[in-house]
Design a protein around this motif. Structure first.
Motif, mmCIF file in Angstrom:
data_model
loop_
_atom_site.group_PDB
_atom_site.id
_atom_site.type_symbol
_atom_site.label_atom_id
_atom_site.label_comp_id
_atom_site.label_asym_id
_atom_site.label_seq_id
_atom_site.Cartn_x
_atom_site.Cartn_y
_atom_site.Cartn_z
ATOM 1 N N LYS A 79 -6.466 -5.536 2.407
ATOM 2 C CA LYS A 79 -5.969 -4.630 3.452
ATOM 3 C C LYS A 79 -5.170 -3.481 2.850
ATOM 4 C CE LYS A 79 -3.160 -4.517 7.676
ATOM 5 N NZ LYS A 79 -2.410 -5.325 8.676
ATOM 6 N N ALA A 80 -4.284 -3.822 1.909
ATOM 7 C CA ALA A 80 -3.421 -2.809 1.305
ATOM 8 C C ALA A 80 -2.932 -3.318 -0.038
ATOM 9 C CB ALA A 80 -2.233 -2.487 2.208
ATOM 10 N N ILE A 81 -2.650 -2.383 -0.959
ATOM 11 C CA ILE A 81 -2.230 -2.755 -2.302
ATOM 12 C C ILE A 81 -1.349 -1.653 -2.881
ATOM 13 C CG2 ILE A 81 -4.322 -1.772 -3.332
ATOM 14 C CD1 ILE A 81 -4.194 -4.009 -5.437
ATOM 15 N N THR A 82 -0.361 -2.050 -3.672
ATOM 16 C CA THR A 82 0.465 -1.072 -4.380
ATOM 17 C C THR A 82 -0.211 -0.685 -5.688
ATOM 18 O OG1 THR A 82 1.721 -2.852 -5.459
ATOM 19 C CG2 THR A 82 2.647 -1.911 -3.437
ATOM 20 N N PRO A 83 -0.225 0.596 -6.020
ATOM 21 C CA PRO A 83 -0.796 1.026 -7.294
ATOM 22 C C PRO A 83 0.213 0.863 -8.426
ATOM 23 C CG PRO A 83 0.007 2.927 -6.107
ATOM 24 C CD PRO A 83 0.261 1.730 -5.219
ATOM 25 N N GLY A 113 -8.515 -8.635 3.511
ATOM 26 C CA GLY A 113 -7.427 -8.487 4.464
ATOM 27 C C GLY A 113 -6.059 -8.835 3.926
ATOM 28 N N ALA A 114 -5.966 -9.320 2.689
ATOM 29 C CA ALA A 114 -4.663 -9.637 2.113
ATOM 30 C C ALA A 114 -3.889 -8.349 1.815
ATOM 31 C CB ALA A 114 -4.825 -10.457 0.841
ATOM 32 N N VAL A 115 -2.559 -8.477 1.776
ATOM 33 C CA VAL A 115 -1.698 -7.378 1.325
ATOM 34 C C VAL A 115 -1.166 -7.763 -0.044
ATOM 35 C CG1 VAL A 115 0.415 -6.071 1.739
ATOM 36 C CG2 VAL A 115 -1.108 -6.630 3.646
ATOM 37 N N VAL A 116 -1.348 -6.885 -1.020
ATOM 38 C CA VAL A 116 -1.054 -7.200 -2.414
ATOM 39 C C VAL A 116 0.060 -6.286 -2.934
ATOM 40 C CG1 VAL A 116 -2.011 -7.397 -4.742
ATOM 41 C CG2 VAL A 116 -3.460 -7.878 -2.735
#
Length: 296
Positions: free
Chosen positions: A259-263, A224-227
């Motif tokens: 939860k979400a991550i930047t590539p 659930g973290a946002v990275v």
């Protein structure tokens, strides 16, 4: 759970378009285009490509682009004299000295020579102090872009636990300050931090900006973290004559559970130039005595 990919390229394209939409009104009110001056010292190929990209993006947004390419042998006094001329040039609203500078040049002295009103990279003491005091000022481009992506993904950030891995003047420190100003509970960590995996695992928001390929492992990140991965590192080539793969500071392939991550590439990188254009337009409005553009 499958992580959502944060498309920084698309967000940056939208931001550049919004900046360009505001330029005609500024031209009508002021009688001139906003102007960005970029100073490159030396012949580093990566810096040359980056400066060229900035120039193209500036022109595409309807602004004036001024590029100053100096040899690596340029004395400090000559560099500072150029910055002084740009400070005095009314057609220039933003000044960016491409870092790092070649050996023998004092980066701190070059940054200090920039007029804070034209410091679109947000590195002068005056703008650093404004950020620390949560006052209006010009903020470093990459951290500001990271905050835009976080706000877009999470909305209200107040009360969230955030860890910034990295403490550089360009990214880590201003990133932490922006998160503090957004009422997050912030930990600044780095490569020498004890129990780093456990500290990262407690975070709702992880910003990795330490400059080490895939240092942050998947099991460091809680579900659930946002990275936000600021790092860009090139791995050794697998075959002779071929370039190695570009990767971030986070082991992207191990992060399906967040939860979400930047590539990398395509995440934070495109935001830097887009925010540079935004900062230039904001600086131009302030210098012309005009209200800041809405929605930027």
């Amino acid at each position: 759970m499958t992580a959502e990919i944060i498309d920084g390229k698309a967000f940056a394209a939208d931001l550049r378009a919004r900046v360009a939409e505001h330029v005609p009104a500024f031209v009508k009110a002021s009688g001139r285009k906003p102007g960005l001056a970029v100073v490159l010292v030396g012949d580093d190929p990566a810096s040359q490509v980056y400066v060229g990209s900035k120039g193209k993006a500036t022109v595409a947004a309807g602004m004036e682009s001024f590029e100053h390419i100096l040899p690596a042998s340029t004395p400090q006094d000559d560099l500072n004299a150029l910055i002084a001329r740009l400070n005095a040039d009314d057609s220039v609203d933003g000044i960016l000295v491409q870092l790092p500078l070649p050996d023998g040049l004092d980066e701190a002295a070059a940054v200090a020579a920039i007029d804070p009103a034209k410091d679109v990279d947000g590195l002068t003491d005056a703008n650093v102090a404004r950020l620390a005091n949560n006052e209006v000022g010009l903020v470093p481009c990459t951290p500001f872009g990271c905050m835009m992506l976080l706000n877009d993904r999470l909305g209200e950030l107040a009360g969230l636990d955030a860890v910034v891995v990295g403490r550089s003047q360009l990214v880590g420190r201003p990133m932490a300050q922006l998160l503090i100003n957004a009422n997050c509970t912030v930990t600044v960590a780095h490569s020498r931090t004890r129990n780093l995996p456990a500290i990262v695992h407690n975070a709702d928001i992880v910003v990795a900006a330490v400059g080490r390929a895939e240092m942050v492992k998947g099991d460091w990140l809680k579900p659930g973290a946002v990275v936000i991965d600021v790092g860009i590192n090139r791995l050794a080539p697998t075959e002779k004559g071929k370039k190695g793969q570009l990767v971030g500071d986070v082991a992207f392939g191990e992060a399906d559970h967040v939860k979400a991550i930047t590539p990398v590439p395509g995440g934070v990188g495109p935001m830097t130039i887009a925010v540079l254009l935004r900062n230039t337009l904001v600086a131009a409005h302030a210098r012309a005595g005009l209200a800041p553009p809405d929605g930027l």
